[in-house]
Design a protein around this motif. Structure first.
Motif, short mmCIF file in Angstrom:
data_model
loop_
_atom_site.label_atom_id
_atom_site.label_comp_id
_atom_site.label_asym_id
_atom_site.label_seq_id
_atom_site.Cartn_x
_atom_site.Cartn_y
_atom_site.Cartn_z
N PRO A 144 0.84 -1.20 0.00
CA PRO A 144 0.00 0.00 0.00
C PRO A 144 0.87 1.25 0.00
O PRO A 144 1.95 1.27 0.60
CB PRO A 144 -0.79 -0.12 1.31
CG PRO A 144 0.01 -1.03 2.18
CD PRO A 144 0.82 -1.91 1.27
N ARG B 74 0.87 5.80 -1.28
CA ARG B 74 0.11 6.99 -1.66
C ARG B 74 -0.56 6.84 -3.03
O ARG B 74 -1.72 7.16 -3.20
CB ARG B 74 1.05 8.21 -1.64
CG ARG B 74 0.35 9.52 -1.85
CD ARG B 74 1.29 10.69 -1.77
NE ARG B 74 2.37 10.48 -2.74
CZ ARG B 74 3.64 10.78 -2.53
NH1 ARG B 74 4.02 11.31 -1.41
NH2 ARG B 74 4.56 10.55 -3.45
N TYR C 1 -3.34 3.68 -0.58
CA TYR C 1 -2.99 2.75 0.51
C TYR C 1 -3.73 1.43 0.42
O TYR C 1 -4.03 0.80 1.43
CB TYR C 1 -3.16 3.45 1.87
CG TYR C 1 -2.25 4.65 1.95
CD1 TYR C 1 -0.90 4.49 2.25
CD2 TYR C 1 -2.72 5.92 1.63
CE1 TYR C 1 -0.04 5.59 2.26
CE2 TYR C 1 -1.86 7.03 1.64
CZ TYR C 1 -0.53 6.85 1.95
OH TYR C 1 0.32 7.92 1.95
#
Length: 167
Positions: free
Chosen positions: A106, A108, A112
């Motif tokens: 995960p 940005r 995520y």
């Protein structure tokens, strides 16, 4: 590392009996699909090869992914996977192709989440294109293994469907 032996045997038998070939374009699976196909019995009779292209620039340069499209989605979308599948088949002159792109951790860019897109092409046409979503806490290697095993199962199913249609 060992993949589903019976699945690989079935895939190998189908490809050899139909005198067809396959090529792979990977990103998120980082060569695991290529590794799996290399473990098929008589792999060199049907597996032409593949490439792992991890960055946007390499996907654009090697797999002819549209740069502006890739920039919009961080190279992760159904359309990108489809383009990768179609163009790796052209590069390797194969009947079949599979492509993967996505996230195994995960971050940005993935909001995520952990997910991947994969596409399977046959004779220049996309026959299956889907998104796989995993729990965000899935470990990276486990995500890559899951994607690989799942896609192998889907490919086996597509081969089986084609055999049924042709008989």
């Amino acid at each position: 590392m060992e993949f589903q032996k019976k699945t690989l045997e079935y895939i190998s038998e189908c490809l050899i009996n139909s005198n067809e070939t396959i090529a792979i374009a990977e990103s998120v699976t980082s060569g695991m699909l290529q590794l799996a196909f290399s473990q098929m019995p008589n792999a060199s009779m049907s597996y032409k090869g593949g490439m792992t292209s991890y960055t946007l620039n390499e996907k654009v340069r090697l797999l002819r992914v549209d740069k502006s499209e890739a920039e919009k989605c961080d190279c992760v979308s159904e359309k990108i996977a489809e383009t990768m599948a179609l163009n790796v088949a052209k590069l390797f002159e194969s009947d079949w192709s599979i492509a993967t792109t996505g996230y195994c951790t995960p971050g940005r860019n993935s909001d995520y989440n952990v997910y991947a897109y994969y596409s399977i092409a046959y004779k220049g046409e996309i026959i299956l294109s889907k998104k796989l979503e995993l729990h965000p806490k899935t470990q990276a290697l486990n995500a890559q293994l899951y994607y690989t095993e799942f896609i192998l199962g889907c490919f086996k199913s597509e081969l089986n469907n084609l055999l049924i249609l042709n008989n």
